[in-house]
Design an enzyme around this catalytic site. Structure first.
Site, short mmCIF file in Angstrom:
data_model
loop_
_atom_site.label_atom_id
_atom_site.label_comp_id
_atom_site.label_asym_id
_atom_site.label_seq_id
_atom_site.Cartn_x
_atom_site.Cartn_y
_atom_site.Cartn_z
N HIS A 116 -1.10 -5.81 7.36
CA HIS A 116 -2.26 -5.66 8.24
C HIS A 116 -2.31 -6.75 9.31
CE1 HIS A 116 -3.63 -2.50 5.71
NE2 HIS A 116 -3.96 -3.27 4.70
N ASP A 153 2.50 1.17 0.37
CA ASP A 153 1.17 0.69 0.01
C ASP A 153 0.18 1.83 0.31
OD1 ASP A 153 -0.35 -2.24 -0.30
OD2 ASP A 153 -1.53 -0.78 0.84
N HIS A 155 -2.56 1.64 1.80
CA HIS A 155 -3.20 1.41 3.10
C HIS A 155 -2.16 1.44 4.20
CE1 HIS A 155 -5.75 -0.78 0.05
NE2 HIS A 155 -6.59 0.08 0.57
N ASP A 230 -1.15 0.01 -5.42
CA ASP A 230 -2.49 0.58 -5.21
C ASP A 230 -2.58 2.10 -5.06
OD1 ASP A 230 -1.25 0.18 -2.76
OD2 ASP A 230 -2.78 -1.15 -1.96
#
Length: 305
Positions: A116, A153, A155, A230
């Site tokens: 990110h 991931d 995200h 995740d």
């Protein structure tokens, strides 16, 4: 197989903070009895290395402690000297694991996946973008030309997508939850947005198609794999419904892709926020153990050749 860790470098967090800082230590400890793994404390990424992927002003603000309150909120960590050191070590672990993979076929970082972080800012518990920095180090120092980042991931890897948006030498692939953070996505080279409650079968079909698409569009020399825990059904931030066996199959898809094409592969852990931290650690441990099996196959293939 070389495994790099940085869990000795811990940043102080307020009580009740949702970032699972202890998972890195627990993961290393759980792997310590696995034969064939060689553990190394991560070196710190240098300023010169960080500047290969990050804006000089941003790097200076992180190092000097002059991030303002808004910038610290976006990162999700309060600034401290420990935060700076941990961030350097996390990037250093990924760089070292990439260098090991370049030599031996496979390398593992028990940190990283900080996708990110943008060139000019941090976000979502990510200060520096380890995959972006490591990709640039590979290109500048080892002559690796074309790198694919396979980001699994839950995200979307928005920072990586933004950093490499206009760079044809790095291909960004992201499978992620459509309605999950970040809510404003950046365009990757290949984005696969998955619905809430996505199960093993749906996920693996999407991954198989994505890898086929990658193969058709990009001739990689090196793979960076963000193996987030995740997407697991027990993750409190994930919103998908993959089982542990489903995640094993996910990893094997990527490892098989790399082995078939004789591509060096670096694996980093990325996110994992299980309701029970032991579950997250178990998923990450499974990834590393499967990576070691892949390492052995890669070595055997090299002997045959």
């Amino acid at each position: 197989m070389d495994v790099y860790y940085s869990d000795h470098f811990v940043l102080p967090l307020p009580q009740g903070h949702r970032f699972p800082m202890s998972k890195y230590r627990l993961l290393r400890e759980s792997l310590s009895t696995v034969p064939g793994l060689s553990f190394h404390e991560a070196p710190a990424a240098s300023d010169t290395q960080l500047l290969l992927a990050h804006d000089p002003l941003y790097v200076t603000k992180v190092i000097s402690g002059t991030l303002d309150a808004r910038e610290q909120r976006e990162i999700g960590f309060p600034w401290s000297t420990e935060m700076v050191e941990r961030s350097r070590r996390s990037v250093g672990a990924t760089i070292a694991a990439c260098q090991s993979a370049f030599e031996s076929g496979v390398g593992v970082s028990l940190a990283g996946g900080t996708h990110h972080a943008y060139r000019e800012k941090g976000s979502g518990f990510c200060v520096f973008n380890d995959a972006a920095v490591a990709a640039r180090v590979l290109q500048r120092t080892l002559g690796v030309r074309r790198i694919a980042i396979i980001d699994l991931d839950v995200h979307q890897g928005n920072g990586s997508a933004a950093i490499f948006r206009h760079d044809p030498t790095v291909f960004t692939l992201s499978l992620h939850g459509d309605k999950n953070f970040p809510f404003r996505k950046e365009p990757s080279d290949l984005d696969v947005a998955l619905p809430d409650a996505c199960d093993d079968q749906t996920y693996l079909a999407a991954l198989g198609q994505a890898l086929s698409n990658l193969d058709q569009r990009f001739n990689a020399d090196f793979l960076i794999f963000l193996a987030g825990a995740d997407p697991h059904e027990g993750d409190r931030l994930g919103r998908l419904k993959l089982t542990q066996q489903g995640l094993a199959s996910r990893d094997e898809f990527v490892f098989s892709y790399a082995l078939t094409r004789r591509l060096p592969l670096m694996i980093c852990m990325a996110g994992g926020y299980g309701t029970n931290i032991e579950t997250t650690v178990s998923v990450h441990r499974q990834t590393v153990c499967l990576a070691f099996e892949h390492y052995q196959k890669y070595a055997q293939q090299s002997v045959v050749e």
